[in-house]
Design a protein around this motif. Sequence first.
Motif, PDB file in Angstrom:
ATOM      1  N   UNK A 125     -56.840 -48.083 -38.271  1.00  0.00           N
ATOM      2  CA  UNK A 125     -57.138 -46.803 -39.132  1.00  0.00           C
ATOM      3  C   UNK A 125     -56.844 -44.952 -39.451  1.00  0.00           C
ATOM      4  N   UNK A 126     -55.678 -45.964 -39.843  1.00  0.00           N
ATOM      5  CA  UNK A 126     -54.536 -44.611 -40.340  1.00  0.00           C
ATOM      6  C   UNK A 126     -54.248 -45.042 -41.647  1.00  0.00           C
ATOM      7  N   UNK A 127     -53.347 -46.163 -42.046  1.00  0.00           N
ATOM      8  CA  UNK A 127     -52.794 -46.630 -43.154  1.00  0.00           C
ATOM      9  C   UNK A 127     -53.081 -48.045 -43.531  1.00  0.00           C
ATOM     10  N   UNK A 128     -52.787 -48.823 -44.898  1.00  0.00           N
ATOM     11  CA  UNK A 128     -53.062 -49.855 -45.682  1.00  0.00           C
ATOM     12  C   UNK A 128     -52.856 -50.674 -44.532  1.00  0.00           C
ATOM     13  N   UNK A 129     -53.801 -52.635 -43.764  1.00  0.00           N
ATOM     14  CA  UNK A 129     -53.077 -53.673 -43.244  1.00  0.00           C
ATOM     15  C   UNK A 129     -52.110 -53.965 -43.394  1.00  0.00           C
ATOM     16  N   UNK A 130     -51.804 -54.312 -44.423  1.00  0.00           N
ATOM     17  CA  UNK A 130     -50.321 -54.476 -44.853  1.00  0.00           C
ATOM     18  C   UNK A 130     -49.164 -53.501 -45.536  1.00  0.00           C
TER      19      UNK A 130
ATOM     20  N   UNK B 236     -45.645 -51.748 -44.908  1.00  0.00           N
ATOM     21  CA  UNK B 236     -44.530 -52.412 -44.303  1.00  0.00           C
ATOM     22  C   UNK B 236     -44.077 -51.465 -43.257  1.00  0.00           C
ATOM     23  N   UNK B 237     -43.468 -52.344 -42.317  1.00  0.00           N
ATOM     24  CA  UNK B 237     -42.809 -51.992 -40.610  1.00  0.00           C
ATOM     25  C   UNK B 237     -42.254 -50.311 -41.345  1.00  0.00           C
ATOM     26  N   UNK B 238     -41.013 -50.344 -42.307  1.00  0.00           N
ATOM     27  CA  UNK B 238     -40.613 -48.900 -42.683  1.00  0.00           C
ATOM     28  C   UNK B 238     -41.584 -47.949 -43.112  1.00  0.00           C
ATOM     29  N   UNK B 239     -42.906 -48.500 -43.548  1.00  0.00           N
ATOM     30  CA  UNK B 239     -44.025 -47.869 -43.755  1.00  0.00           C
ATOM     31  C   UNK B 239     -44.645 -46.586 -42.378  1.00  0.00           C
ATOM     32  N   UNK B 240     -44.585 -47.639 -41.775  1.00  0.00           N
ATOM     33  CA  UNK B 240     -45.127 -46.987 -40.394  1.00  0.00           C
ATOM     34  C   UNK B 240     -44.449 -46.103 -39.941  1.00  0.00           C
ATOM     35  N   UNK B 241     -43.389 -46.761 -39.767  1.00  0.00           N
ATOM     36  CA  UNK B 241     -42.583 -45.668 -38.893  1.00  0.00           C
ATOM     37  C   UNK B 241     -42.068 -44.355 -39.580  1.00  0.00           C
ATOM     38  N   UNK B 242     -41.808 -44.872 -41.326  1.00  0.00           N
ATOM     39  CA  UNK B 242     -41.939 -42.773 -41.832  1.00  0.00           C
ATOM     40  C   UNK B 242     -43.874 -42.216 -41.293  1.00  0.00           C
ATOM     41  N   UNK B 243     -44.679 -42.988 -41.463  1.00  0.00           N
ATOM     42  CA  UNK B 243     -45.890 -41.981 -41.535  1.00  0.00           C
ATOM     43  C   UNK B 243     -45.793 -42.197 -39.771  1.00  0.00           C
ATOM     44  N   UNK B 244     -45.167 -42.451 -38.356  1.00  0.00           N
ATOM     45  CA  UNK B 244     -45.556 -42.256 -37.284  1.00  0.00           C
ATOM     46  C   UNK B 244     -44.152 -40.897 -36.988  1.00  0.00           C
ATOM     47  N   UNK B 245     -42.963 -41.157 -37.871  1.00  0.00           N
ATOM     48  CA  UNK B 245     -42.323 -39.873 -37.714  1.00  0.00           C
ATOM     49  C   UNK B 245     -43.252 -39.056 -38.367  1.00  0.00           C
ATOM     50  N   UNK B 246     -42.784 -38.461 -39.266  1.00  0.00           N
ATOM     51  CA  UNK B 246     -43.800 -37.682 -39.969  1.00  0.00           C
ATOM     52  C   UNK B 246     -45.237 -36.838 -39.475  1.00  0.00           C
ATOM     53  N   UNK B 247     -45.501 -37.477 -38.450  1.00  0.00           N
ATOM     54  CA  UNK B 247     -47.146 -37.329 -37.806  1.00  0.00           C
ATOM     55  C   UNK B 247     -46.996 -36.952 -36.324  1.00  0.00           C
ATOM     56  N   UNK B 248     -45.560 -37.207 -36.234  1.00  0.00           N
ATOM     57  CA  UNK B 248     -45.580 -36.706 -34.692  1.00  0.00           C
ATOM     58  C   UNK B 248     -45.875 -38.480 -33.787  1.00  0.00           C
ATOM     59  N   UNK B 249     -45.619 -39.394 -33.956  1.00  0.00           N
ATOM     60  CA  UNK B 249     -46.256 -40.484 -33.203  1.00  0.00           C
ATOM     61  C   UNK B 249     -45.400 -41.302 -32.216  1.00  0.00           C
ATOM     62  N   UNK B 250     -45.791 -42.082 -31.653  1.00  0.00           N
ATOM     63  CA  UNK B 250     -45.089 -42.839 -30.543  1.00  0.00           C
ATOM     64  C   UNK B 250     -44.968 -44.426 -31.303  1.00  0.00           C
ATOM     65  N   UNK B 251     -44.687 -44.747 -31.587  1.00  0.00           N
ATOM     66  CA  UNK B 251     -44.823 -46.322 -32.322  1.00  0.00           C
ATOM     67  C   UNK B 251     -45.523 -47.723 -31.001  1.00  0.00           C
ATOM     68  N   UNK B 252     -45.596 -47.959 -30.449  1.00  0.00           N
ATOM     69  CA  UNK B 252     -46.712 -49.595 -30.299  1.00  0.00           C
ATOM     70  C   UNK B 252     -46.792 -50.840 -30.582  1.00  0.00           C
ATOM     71  N   UNK B 253     -45.165 -51.104 -29.977  1.00  0.00           N
ATOM     72  CA  UNK B 253     -44.551 -52.514 -31.075  1.00  0.00           C
ATOM     73  C   UNK B 253     -44.943 -53.740 -30.073  1.00  0.00           C
ATOM     74  N   UNK B 254     -45.938 -54.856 -30.613  1.00  0.00           N
ATOM     75  CA  UNK B 254     -44.886 -56.291 -30.190  1.00  0.00           C
ATOM     76  C   UNK B 254     -43.712 -57.054 -31.515  1.00  0.00           C
TER      77      UNK B 254
END
Length: 122
Positions: A29-34, A36-54
């Motif tokens: 619901x936030x970004x493209x399904x493809x 990268x993990x680095x992109x997701x980390x960067x987004x989480x960092x800039x938006x104040x999210x904690x990442x939940x992952x497997x």
Amino acid sequence: MKILVDMNLSPRWADYLKEAGLEAAHWSTLGPPNASDREIMAYASSEGYVVLTHDLDFSSILAATQGGWPSVVQVRSDDVSPKAIGSPVFRAIRQMEAELTEGALITVDPGRVRLRLLPLRR
């Protein structure tokens, strides 16, 4: 605290965490399904999210970069559905909220929880 649920976990996790009183969103619901993990980390960092992952790649990124944020909660179980391991994950997030706010890597297995403060040292 805001939780970003990685693509490798079901969107049901976001619903489960919201019902438990946390702010949560699935990456779909936030970004493209493809992304990268680095992109997701960067987004989480800039938006104040904690990442939940497997995915173990997130802890590898934290170790390689010696990053202090975002915090990551890793679910390590054969069955990663909220029904199977949701309660231990939620309890770990609540019990270690202060550490997650400051920067932490939490690993939740069916039988135990491990905490490492960020940045990760070799």
